[in-house]
Write an enzyme that holds these catalytic residues in place. Sequence first.
Site, PDB file in Angstrom:
ATOM      1  N   TYR A   8       3.755   5.799  11.419  1.00 40.76           N
ATOM      2  CA  TYR A   8       4.103   4.419  11.783  1.00 40.76           C
ATOM      3  C   TYR A   8       4.957   3.700  10.741  1.00 40.76           C
ATOM      4  CZ  TYR A   8      -0.017   3.640   8.807  1.00 40.76           C
ATOM      5  OH  TYR A   8      -0.913   3.656   7.781  1.00 40.76           O
ATOM      6  N   HIS A  22      -3.779   4.468   4.581  1.00 35.52           N
ATOM      7  CA  HIS A  22      -4.870   3.487   4.712  1.00 35.52           C
ATOM      8  C   HIS A  22      -6.154   4.093   4.154  1.00 35.52           C
ATOM      9  CE1 HIS A  22      -7.680   0.628   6.297  1.00 35.52           C
ATOM     10  NE2 HIS A  22      -8.289   1.589   6.981  1.00 35.52           N
ATOM     11  N   ARG A  45       0.859  -1.192   0.000  1.00 31.49           N
ATOM     12  CA  ARG A  45       0.000   0.000   0.000  1.00 31.49           C
ATOM     13  C   ARG A  45       0.893   1.240   0.000  1.00 31.49           C
ATOM     14  NH1 ARG A  45      -2.263   0.886   5.451  1.00 31.49           N
ATOM     15  NH2 ARG A  45      -0.920   2.706   5.457  1.00 31.49           N
TER      16      ARG A  45
HETATM   17  C1  LIG Z   1     -14.776  -6.053  12.126  1.00 29.52           C
HETATM   18  C2  LIG Z   1     -13.962  -4.796  12.007  1.00 29.52           C
HETATM   19  N1  LIG Z   1     -13.025  -4.525  12.918  1.00 29.52           N
HETATM   20  C3  LIG Z   1     -12.271  -3.409  12.809  1.00 29.52           C
HETATM   21  C4  LIG Z   1     -12.477  -2.526  11.780  1.00 29.52           C
HETATM   22  C5  LIG Z   1     -11.631  -1.267  11.666  1.00 29.52           C
HETATM   23  N2  LIG Z   1     -10.709  -1.401  10.515  1.00 29.52           N
HETATM   24  C6  LIG Z   1     -10.971  -0.787   9.353  1.00 29.52           C
HETATM   25  S1  LIG Z   1      -9.798  -1.118   8.197  1.00 29.52           S
HETATM   26  C7  LIG Z   1      -8.914  -2.074   9.265  1.00 29.52           C
HETATM   27  C8  LIG Z   1      -7.634  -2.723   8.828  1.00 29.52           C
HETATM   28  C9  LIG Z   1      -7.821  -3.746   7.756  1.00 29.52           C
HETATM   29  O1  LIG Z   1      -6.583  -4.118   7.229  1.00 29.52           O
HETATM   30  P1  LIG Z   1      -6.473  -5.163   6.073  1.00 29.52           P
HETATM   31  O2  LIG Z   1      -7.399  -6.299   6.286  1.00 29.52           O
HETATM   32  O3  LIG Z   1      -5.027  -5.493   5.916  1.00 29.52           O
HETATM   33  O4  LIG Z   1      -6.999  -4.383   4.783  1.00 29.52           O
HETATM   34  P2  LIG Z   1      -6.383  -3.098   4.061  1.00 29.52           P
HETATM   35  O5  LIG Z   1      -7.101  -1.907   4.631  1.00 29.52           O
HETATM   36  O6  LIG Z   1      -4.925  -3.067   4.320  1.00 29.52           O
HETATM   37  O7  LIG Z   1      -6.733  -3.254   2.618  1.00 29.52           O
HETATM   38  C10 LIG Z   1      -9.543  -2.118  10.512  1.00 29.52           C
HETATM   39  C11 LIG Z   1      -9.008  -2.861  11.674  1.00 29.52           C
HETATM   40  C12 LIG Z   1     -13.499  -2.841  10.841  1.00 29.52           C
HETATM   41  N3  LIG Z   1     -13.755  -2.047   9.804  1.00 29.52           N
HETATM   42  N4  LIG Z   1     -14.221  -3.988  10.971  1.00 29.52           N
END
Ligand SMILES: Cc1ncc(C[n+]2csc(CCOP(=O)(O)OP(=O)(O)O)c2C)c(N)n1
Length: 340
Positions: A256, A247, A243
């Site tokens: 970070y 985010h 990425r």
């Molecule tokens: C069930 C749940 N827990 C926490 C969140 C908060 N949250 C939003 S994005 C994220 C990180 C996700 O990371 P990843 O699966 O690696 O996907 P990326 O954003 O890197 O594509 C979190 C913890 C959420 N949206 N849903």
Amino acid sequence: MATWPMISVMGGDTSHVSCTDEEALRIYQDMVVLRAFDEKTLTLQRQGRVGTFAPSLGQEAAEIASAHALEPMDWIAPSYRDHGALYVHGLPLDQVILFAMGRSGSYAAGVRALPSSIPIATHLLHAVGLAYALRQRAEPQVAMAYFGDGATSEGDFHEALNFAGVWQVPVIFFCQNNGWAISTAVSHQTHSETLAQKAVAYGIEGIRVDGNDALAVYGVVREARERATEGGGPTLIEAVTYRMGPHTTADDPTRYRPSGELEGHRAQDPLIRLGQYLAGRSILSAEDQERMAADSRDRINEAVARVEAMDPVAVEEMFRHVYQVMPNRLARELRDWGAN
Ligand SMILES: Cc1ncc(C[n+]2csc(CCOP(=O)(O)OP(=O)(O)O)c2C)c(N)n1
Ligand SMILES: [Mg+2]
């Protein structure tokens, strides 16, 4: 411990399903569209014309080439970052932009795509359900869920892989390992050396692919699709990518991300890599690249103008599409808004 191989096709591996030059050019073109969409949407967000937005910068090959490997009647279950996959799977650009603007009307009848999942990993179970239904109806299609590395720590991920394995349904789990789950690095997410190897525990195929190699991504998804439609069961694909942006627009990765990490990944920029590969095969010139970028910007600007010229969203839109029959408390809330 055995290391899990990483599949890469641009480096010369010819043992995978190959992509024709025409398909590779279409993939490149759509990657250019996605990058232009990202740039425009980021600008709009800064101007308050778009809400919080998750950009795909650096992940274009994984997102676009994987969607190109599907057929229109397959189902996709995207996450919040997968605007490009939705677009390739048939969602018109205007509707992709409507979604980014948090407006209703962001779905198109007949496009086999679930609404983008904001909760992490819940849609993997929905994809298994879709695949189960496809098999029940004897439709020769697959369902593919898009998710990130962080999703592999959710219970839903494990439940989905478990039942997909037990039922041997035609589902593909497409994990974009982009190195980070917001500010949590993959090394803090799991002690497994790879994410692909998690497939072993559920008795399904696990594939690790260079997610910045569009041709490799296309090849492995195509193969997983063939396997699934021939009754060979589900596949977990770990597409290793990076990425390059934040985010979301609400995030500041400089807080970070170790210094130098981003710079180290710039040479792997999937758009540049595919562009160079196609140029090397004499099917894409520098002028073609510039023209595609300019055309994409024009198309997106035109789509934004169309969407912004639409009537303002009516308050009651917020209440629609939630329940088939609106519960009393929501009906009261709607009345309190003075919309009815
Ligand atoms: C069930 C749940 N827990 C926490 C969140 C908060 N949250 C939003 S994005 C994220 C990180 C996700 O990371 P990843 O699966 O690696 O996907 P990326 O954003 O890197 O594509 C979190 C913890 C959420 N949206 N849903
Ligand atoms: Mg991630």
